[in-house]
Design a protein around this motif. Structure first.
Motif, PDB file in Angstrom:
ATOM      1  N   GLN A   1       0.654  -1.306  -0.040  1.00 63.78           N
ATOM      2  CA  GLN A   1       0.046   0.039  -0.061  1.00 63.78           C
ATOM      3  C   GLN A   1       0.730   1.232  -0.046  1.00 63.78           C
ATOM      4  O   GLN A   1       1.889   1.259   0.762  1.00 63.78           O
ATOM      5  CB  GLN A   1      -0.938  -0.027   1.118  1.00 63.78           C
ATOM      6  N   TYR A   2       0.332   2.478  -0.726  1.00 61.68           N
ATOM      7  CA  TYR A   2       1.006   3.606  -0.792  1.00 61.68           C
ATOM      8  C   TYR A   2       0.135   4.254   0.379  1.00 61.68           C
ATOM      9  O   TYR A   2      -0.834   4.590   0.231  1.00 61.68           O
ATOM     10  CB  TYR A   2       0.922   4.328  -1.928  1.00 61.68           C
ATOM     11  N   GLY A   3       0.904   4.977   1.429  1.00 58.63           N
ATOM     12  CA  GLY A   3       0.279   5.332   2.703  1.00 58.63           C
ATOM     13  C   GLY A   3      -0.982   4.354   3.031  1.00 58.63           C
ATOM     14  O   GLY A   3      -0.684   3.128   3.465  1.00 58.63           O
TER      15      GLY A   3
ATOM     16  N   PRO B   1      -4.476   0.486  -0.198  1.00 56.80           N
ATOM     17  CA  PRO B   1      -3.990  -0.932  -0.635  1.00 56.80           C
ATOM     18  C   PRO B   1      -3.893  -0.747  -2.198  1.00 56.80           C
ATOM     19  O   PRO B   1      -4.793  -0.557  -2.952  1.00 56.80           O
ATOM     20  CB  PRO B   1      -4.982  -1.932  -0.343  1.00 56.80           C
ATOM     21  N   VAL B   2      -2.815  -1.190  -2.917  1.00 51.85           N
ATOM     22  CA  VAL B   2      -2.491  -1.498  -4.152  1.00 51.85           C
ATOM     23  C   VAL B   2      -2.204  -2.758  -4.849  1.00 51.85           C
ATOM     24  O   VAL B   2      -2.735  -3.118  -6.169  1.00 51.85           O
ATOM     25  CB  VAL B   2      -1.351  -0.383  -4.524  1.00 51.85           C
ATOM     26  N   LEU B   3      -1.700  -3.582  -4.086  1.00 47.91           N
ATOM     27  CA  LEU B   3      -1.681  -5.055  -4.234  1.00 47.91           C
ATOM     28  C   LEU B   3      -1.973  -5.716  -3.172  1.00 47.91           C
ATOM     29  O   LEU B   3      -2.108  -5.543  -1.956  1.00 47.91           O
ATOM     30  CB  LEU B   3      -0.210  -5.536  -4.521  1.00 47.91           C
TER      31      LEU B   3
ATOM     32  N   GLY C   1      -3.523  -5.928 -17.213  1.00 48.03           N
ATOM     33  CA  GLY C   1      -4.484  -5.254 -16.183  1.00 48.03           C
ATOM     34  C   GLY C   1      -4.539  -3.754 -16.772  1.00 48.03           C
ATOM     35  O   GLY C   1      -3.802  -3.193 -17.498  1.00 48.03           O
ATOM     36  N   PRO C   2      -5.885  -3.318 -16.609  1.00 45.15           N
ATOM     37  CA  PRO C   2      -6.188  -2.035 -17.025  1.00 45.15           C
ATOM     38  C   PRO C   2      -5.404  -0.752 -16.264  1.00 45.15           C
ATOM     39  O   PRO C   2      -4.534  -1.133 -15.482  1.00 45.15           O
ATOM     40  CB  PRO C   2      -7.766  -1.797 -16.399  1.00 45.15           C
ATOM     41  N   ASN C   3      -5.225   0.361 -16.756  1.00 44.94           N
ATOM     42  CA  ASN C   3      -4.339   1.144 -16.119  1.00 44.94           C
ATOM     43  C   ASN C   3      -4.855   1.406 -14.484  1.00 44.94           C
ATOM     44  O   ASN C   3      -6.003   1.233 -14.424  1.00 44.94           O
ATOM     45  CB  ASN C   3      -4.661   2.711 -16.736  1.00 44.94           C
ATOM     46  N   GLY C   4      -3.826   1.447 -13.671  1.00 43.45           N
ATOM     47  CA  GLY C   4      -4.183   1.684 -12.299  1.00 43.45           C
ATOM     48  C   GLY C   4      -4.512   0.226 -11.597  1.00 43.45           C
ATOM     49  O   GLY C   4      -4.582   0.058 -10.264  1.00 43.45           O
ATOM     50  N   ALA C   5      -4.167  -1.064 -12.291  1.00 43.01           N
ATOM     51  CA  ALA C   5      -4.176  -2.422 -11.700  1.00 43.01           C
ATOM     52  C   ALA C   5      -3.284  -2.492 -10.755  1.00 43.01           C
ATOM     53  O   ALA C   5      -3.484  -3.462  -9.857  1.00 43.01           O
ATOM     54  CB  ALA C   5      -4.342  -3.143 -12.795  1.00 43.01           C
ATOM     55  N   GLY C   6      -2.201  -1.837 -10.793  1.00 43.07           N
ATOM     56  CA  GLY C   6      -0.990  -2.337  -9.908  1.00 43.07           C
ATOM     57  C   GLY C   6       0.300  -2.963 -10.513  1.00 43.07           C
ATOM     58  O   GLY C   6       1.160  -3.259 -10.114  1.00 43.07           O
ATOM     59  N   LYS C   7       0.447  -2.901 -11.981  1.00 43.95           N
ATOM     60  CA  LYS C   7       1.471  -3.475 -12.725  1.00 43.95           C
ATOM     61  C   LYS C   7       2.725  -2.987 -12.416  1.00 43.95           C
ATOM     62  O   LYS C   7       3.700  -3.558 -12.179  1.00 43.95           O
ATOM     63  CB  LYS C   7       1.183  -3.497 -14.221  1.00 43.95           C
ATOM     64  N   SER C   8       2.721  -1.727 -12.440  1.00 48.76           N
ATOM     65  CA  SER C   8       4.123  -1.051 -12.087  1.00 48.76           C
ATOM     66  C   SER C   8       4.530  -0.930 -10.663  1.00 48.76           C
ATOM     67  O   SER C   8       5.694  -0.879 -10.421  1.00 48.76           O
ATOM     68  CB  SER C   8       3.891   0.653 -12.441  1.00 48.76           C
ATOM     69  N   THR C   9       3.579  -1.038  -9.878  1.00 45.88           N
ATOM     70  CA  THR C   9       3.982  -1.298  -8.624  1.00 45.88           C
ATOM     71  C   THR C   9       4.698  -2.622  -8.139  1.00 45.88           C
ATOM     72  O   THR C   9       5.447  -2.838  -7.615  1.00 45.88           O
ATOM     73  CB  THR C   9       2.793  -1.132  -7.406  1.00 45.88           C
ATOM     74  N   LEU C  10       3.952  -3.530  -8.896  1.00 48.69           N
ATOM     75  CA  LEU C  10       4.447  -5.019  -8.916  1.00 48.69           C
ATOM     76  C   LEU C  10       6.087  -4.844  -9.308  1.00 48.69           C
ATOM     77  O   LEU C  10       6.774  -5.597  -8.889  1.00 48.69           O
ATOM     78  CB  LEU C  10       3.653  -6.027  -9.411  1.00 48.69           C
TER      79      LEU C  10
HETATM   80  P1  ADP Z   1      -0.555   0.336 -13.463  1.00 57.08           P
HETATM   81  O1  ADP Z   1       0.860   0.120 -13.842  1.00 57.08           O
HETATM   82  O2  ADP Z   1      -1.219  -1.147 -13.805  1.00 57.08           O
HETATM   83  O3  ADP Z   1      -1.204   1.347 -14.424  1.00 57.08           O
HETATM   84  P2  ADP Z   1       0.263   1.450 -10.912  1.00 57.08           P
HETATM   85  O4  ADP Z   1       1.057   0.267 -10.051  1.00 57.08           O
HETATM   86  O5  ADP Z   1       0.917   2.364 -11.626  1.00 57.08           O
HETATM   87  O6  ADP Z   1      -0.759   0.502 -11.967  1.00 57.08           O
HETATM   88  O7  ADP Z   1      -0.921   2.154 -10.032  1.00 57.08           O
HETATM   89  C1  ADP Z   1      -1.699   1.365  -9.077  1.00 57.08           C
HETATM   90  C2  ADP Z   1      -2.420   2.211  -8.313  1.00 57.08           C
HETATM   91  O8  ADP Z   1      -1.473   2.767  -7.410  1.00 57.08           O
HETATM   92  C3  ADP Z   1      -3.117   3.317  -8.819  1.00 57.08           C
HETATM   93  O9  ADP Z   1      -4.344   3.675  -8.182  1.00 57.08           O
HETATM   94  C4  ADP Z   1      -2.069   4.563  -8.518  1.00 57.08           C
HETATM   95  O10 ADP Z   1      -2.883   5.778  -8.703  1.00 57.08           O
HETATM   96  C5  ADP Z   1      -1.706   4.142  -7.264  1.00 57.08           C
HETATM   97  N1  ADP Z   1      -0.100   4.772  -7.139  1.00 57.08           N
HETATM   98  C6  ADP Z   1       0.690   4.602  -7.990  1.00 57.08           C
HETATM   99  N2  ADP Z   1       2.026   5.503  -7.632  1.00 57.08           N
HETATM  100  C7  ADP Z   1       1.606   5.794  -6.619  1.00 57.08           C
HETATM  101  C8  ADP Z   1       2.349   6.746  -5.465  1.00 57.08           C
HETATM  102  N3  ADP Z   1       3.623   6.916  -5.791  1.00 57.08           N
HETATM  103  N4  ADP Z   1       1.791   7.329  -4.662  1.00 57.08           N
HETATM  104  C9  ADP Z   1       0.361   6.912  -4.250  1.00 57.08           C
HETATM  105  N5  ADP Z   1      -0.240   6.378  -5.170  1.00 57.08           N
HETATM  106  C10 ADP Z   1       0.113   5.419  -6.281  1.00 57.08           C
END
Ligand code: ADP
Length: 242
Positions: free
Chosen positions: A11-13, A16-18, A35-44
């Protein structure tokens, strides 16, 4: 190389993101993280490359913990981020050399490996051009060549075709599939574009931080009672209707 993600939550703050994401990647195979935008791919991807610190769960690279043996695990990984990360004023070859130096490769090794990769990516005639002169598709190829310089066993690509035209997108996707076969490379390709995924691929569908499906594309379609991947993706996530 086998990669195992065990019960990863992030989670960011307080957001929960994953959520308890678990999967195993198989050696030498192309895996699509869809996954659609915002799914959590980049976070993973951030967690797999240690840009972000693991909060809950475990990532194992060939049994080595990213948490406990990070240097060993990181040596096995090549990564292409969503944003272009080349130095535009350096030549193609200089970009590769710089990466090689960061990985502790000798000058001789760097020359040999860059020659091999430039040849394979049909970039040999551009080796001495500043990256600035290359088009988007060529720049992406340089980035993948660079990510492979130290001969990683796992290649992570985060939406690598963003900004490319349809023909370049398809070409890059084909090329990475060839690498899988040639090098027994394990690939994780993140995308929100269904046309970059084939029914034979291992497909991981991520939506709102949850892994909704994991398996061969055609098996997922069958399990969902859908005729194709586009329909399955839409049924599971409500996104990407064609
Ligand atoms: P994807 O790559 O699938 O588009 P992200 O991992 O970029 O997904 O984002 C997943 C969720 O986390 C989104 O709702 C995004 O707004 C949020 N998010 C991404 N980076 C941050 C951050 N640095 N701080 C807070 N929220 C974030």
């Amino acid at each position: 190389m086998t990669i195992e993600a065990r019960q990863i939550s992030f989670q960011y703050g307080r957001t929960p993101v994953l959520r308890e994401v678990s999967f195993t990647l198989t050696s030498g195979r192309f895996h699509a993280l869809l996954g659609p935008n915002g799914a959590g791919k980049s976070t993973l991807f951030g967690l797999m490359t240690r840009l972000l610190a693991l909060q809950t769960g475990e990532l194992l690279m060939e049994g080595r913990s990213l948490r406990r043996q990070p240097a060993d695990a990181m040596r096995q990984i090549g990564v292409v981020f969503q944003q272009n990360a080349l130095d535009l004023d350096l030549t193609v070859r200089q970009n590769l050399f710089y990466h090689a130096a960061l990985h502790g490769m000798s000058r001789k090794q760097a020359r040999m490996r860059s020659d091999q990769e430039l040849e394979r990516f049909t970039l040999t005639d551009r080796a001495n051009d500043p990256v600035r002169l290359l088009n988007g598709g060529h720049r992406r190829r340089v980035e993948i060549a660079r990510a492979l310089m130290h001969q990683p066993k796992l290649l992570l690509l985060d939406e690598p075709t963003v900004g490319l035209d349809v023909a370049s997108r398809a070409g890059l996707n084909r090329h990475v599939r060839t690498l899988c076969e040639q090098d027994n490379l394990t690939v994780l390709w993140a995308t929100h574009l269904i046309e970059e995924v084939q029914p034979e691929d291992r497909v991981l569908i991520l939506h709102e931080g949850k892994l909704l499906a994991d398996g061969a594309g055609h098996d997922i379609c069958e399990a969902e009672g859908q005729p194709g991947l586009a329909e399955t993706f839409h049924a599971l996530t409500g996104a990407g209707q064609t």
